[in-house]
Design a protein around this motif. Sequence first.
Motif, PDB file in Angstrom:
ATOM      1  N   VAL A 166       0.836  -1.199   0.000  1.00  0.00           N
ATOM      2  CA  VAL A 166       0.000   0.000   0.000  1.00  0.00           C
ATOM      3  C   VAL A 166       0.871   1.251   0.000  1.00  0.00           C
ATOM      4  O   VAL A 166       0.623   2.206  -0.753  1.00  0.00           O
ATOM      5  CB  VAL A 166      -0.970  -0.002   1.209  1.00  0.00           C
ATOM      6  N   ASP A 167       1.908   1.243   0.828  1.00  0.00           N
ATOM      7  CA  ASP A 167       2.819   2.386   0.887  1.00  0.00           C
ATOM      8  C   ASP A 167       3.512   2.611  -0.454  1.00  0.00           C
ATOM      9  O   ASP A 167       3.612   3.739  -0.932  1.00  0.00           O
ATOM     10  CB  ASP A 167       3.861   2.166   1.987  1.00  0.00           C
ATOM     11  N   ARG A 168       3.975   1.538  -1.078  1.00  0.00           N
ATOM     12  CA  ARG A 168       4.671   1.665  -2.359  1.00  0.00           C
ATOM     13  C   ARG A 168       3.737   2.217  -3.436  1.00  0.00           C
ATOM     14  O   ARG A 168       4.116   3.089  -4.221  1.00  0.00           O
ATOM     15  CB  ARG A 168       5.245   0.323  -2.808  1.00  0.00           C
ATOM     16  N   ILE A 169       2.520   1.722  -3.482  1.00  0.00           N
ATOM     17  CA  ILE A 169       1.570   2.201  -4.489  1.00  0.00           C
ATOM     18  C   ILE A 169       1.256   3.673  -4.251  1.00  0.00           C
ATOM     19  O   ILE A 169       1.245   4.478  -5.187  1.00  0.00           O
ATOM     20  CB  ILE A 169       0.298   1.337  -4.496  1.00  0.00           C
ATOM     21  N   THR A 170       1.031   4.039  -3.002  1.00  0.00           N
ATOM     22  CA  THR A 170       0.716   5.427  -2.668  1.00  0.00           C
ATOM     23  C   THR A 170       1.860   6.356  -3.061  1.00  0.00           C
ATOM     24  O   THR A 170       1.651   7.394  -3.688  1.00  0.00           O
ATOM     25  CB  THR A 170       0.429   5.563  -1.158  1.00  0.00           C
ATOM     26  N   ARG A 171       3.069   5.975  -2.704  1.00  0.00           N
ATOM     27  CA  ARG A 171       4.233   6.798  -3.060  1.00  0.00           C
ATOM     28  C   ARG A 171       4.467   6.785  -4.571  1.00  0.00           C
ATOM     29  O   ARG A 171       4.899   7.783  -5.146  1.00  0.00           O
ATOM     30  CB  ARG A 171       5.480   6.303  -2.338  1.00  0.00           C
ATOM     31  N   GLY A 172       4.193   5.658  -5.163  1.00  0.00           N
ATOM     32  CA  GLY A 172       4.416   5.521  -6.599  1.00  0.00           C
ATOM     33  C   GLY A 172       3.574   6.456  -7.438  1.00  0.00           C
ATOM     34  O   GLY A 172       4.073   7.067  -8.384  1.00  0.00           O
ATOM     35  N   VAL A 173       2.316   6.587  -7.102  1.00  0.00           N
ATOM     36  CA  VAL A 173       1.463   7.472  -7.897  1.00  0.00           C
ATOM     37  C   VAL A 173       1.794   8.943  -7.669  1.00  0.00           C
ATOM     38  O   VAL A 173       1.363   9.794  -8.429  1.00  0.00           O
ATOM     39  CB  VAL A 173      -0.050   7.215  -7.664  1.00  0.00           C
ATOM     40  N   GLN A 174       2.608   9.214  -6.653  1.00  0.00           N
ATOM     41  CA  GLN A 174       3.043  10.580  -6.404  1.00  0.00           C
ATOM     42  C   GLN A 174       4.328  10.925  -7.137  1.00  0.00           C
ATOM     43  O   GLN A 174       4.837  12.024  -6.999  1.00  0.00           O
ATOM     44  CB  GLN A 174       3.213  10.807  -4.898  1.00  0.00           C
ATOM     45  N   GLY A 175       4.851   9.975  -7.914  1.00  0.00           N
ATOM     46  CA  GLY A 175       6.040  10.324  -8.672  1.00  0.00           C
ATOM     47  C   GLY A 175       6.913   9.175  -9.132  1.00  0.00           C
ATOM     48  O   GLY A 175       7.289   9.114 -10.282  1.00  0.00           O
ATOM     49  N   ASN A 176       7.257   8.244  -8.247  1.00  0.00           N
ATOM     50  CA  ASN A 176       8.153   7.156  -8.616  1.00  0.00           C
ATOM     51  C   ASN A 176       7.324   5.938  -9.015  1.00  0.00           C
ATOM     52  O   ASN A 176       7.006   5.083  -8.196  1.00  0.00           O
ATOM     53  CB  ASN A 176       9.085   6.820  -7.457  1.00  0.00           C
ATOM     54  N   LEU A 177       7.015   5.850 -10.291  1.00  0.00           N
ATOM     55  CA  LEU A 177       6.109   4.806 -10.762  1.00  0.00           C
ATOM     56  C   LEU A 177       6.664   3.396 -10.607  1.00  0.00           C
ATOM     57  O   LEU A 177       5.896   2.436 -10.602  1.00  0.00           O
ATOM     58  CB  LEU A 177       5.711   5.074 -12.214  1.00  0.00           C
ATOM     59  N   ASP A 178       7.968   3.250 -10.422  1.00  0.00           N
ATOM     60  CA  ASP A 178       8.540   1.918 -10.161  1.00  0.00           C
ATOM     61  C   ASP A 178       7.956   1.328  -8.879  1.00  0.00           C
ATOM     62  O   ASP A 178       7.824   0.107  -8.749  1.00  0.00           O
ATOM     63  CB  ASP A 178      10.059   1.991 -10.037  1.00  0.00           C
ATOM     64  N   GLN A 179       7.590   2.188  -7.952  1.00  0.00           N
ATOM     65  CA  GLN A 179       7.005   1.707  -6.703  1.00  0.00           C
ATOM     66  C   GLN A 179       5.595   1.168  -6.918  1.00  0.00           C
ATOM     67  O   GLN A 179       5.161   0.274  -6.197  1.00  0.00           O
ATOM     68  CB  GLN A 179       7.038   2.804  -5.647  1.00  0.00           C
ATOM     69  N   VAL A 180       4.877   1.703  -7.901  1.00  0.00           N
ATOM     70  CA  VAL A 180       3.564   1.141  -8.252  1.00  0.00           C
ATOM     71  C   VAL A 180       3.761  -0.300  -8.711  1.00  0.00           C
ATOM     72  O   VAL A 180       3.023  -1.198  -8.295  1.00  0.00           O
ATOM     73  CB  VAL A 180       2.864   1.969  -9.357  1.00  0.00           C
ATOM     74  N   THR A 181       4.758  -0.504  -9.556  1.00  0.00           N
ATOM     75  CA  THR A 181       5.053  -1.847 -10.052  1.00  0.00           C
ATOM     76  C   THR A 181       5.317  -2.800  -8.894  1.00  0.00           C
ATOM     77  O   THR A 181       4.744  -3.894  -8.829  1.00  0.00           O
ATOM     78  CB  THR A 181       6.290  -1.828 -10.983  1.00  0.00           C
TER      79      THR A 181
END
Length: 90
Positions: A46-61
């Motif tokens: 959840v944290d990675r997805i949240t941070r990912g959509v704020q800029g670092n899309l690798d975290q969404v992955t």
Amino acid sequence: GDLTGATPPDSLSRAIAPAFLRPSVSVEVTQLLDQNRTGEAILTAVDRITRGVQGNLDQVTEGLSILRMIGLEDVARRTALQLLMLERRG
């Protein structure tokens, strides 16, 4: 559900696709999974997805990959669809 051969049209889609084609996670997350620390892995996702959509899309992955690797395939798919729908709405 099969993305083989599909070309993602935008950056968010390009971040989502690998989670479904070839999911992978960091060493840190692998250790959580190896230690059966599923709750922490979910929170990390959840944290990675949240941070990912704020800029670092690798975290969404990685976030979506985590969900899939712990057996939450449906949650990962729904999350990906919601991300795509929200992105389209602006």
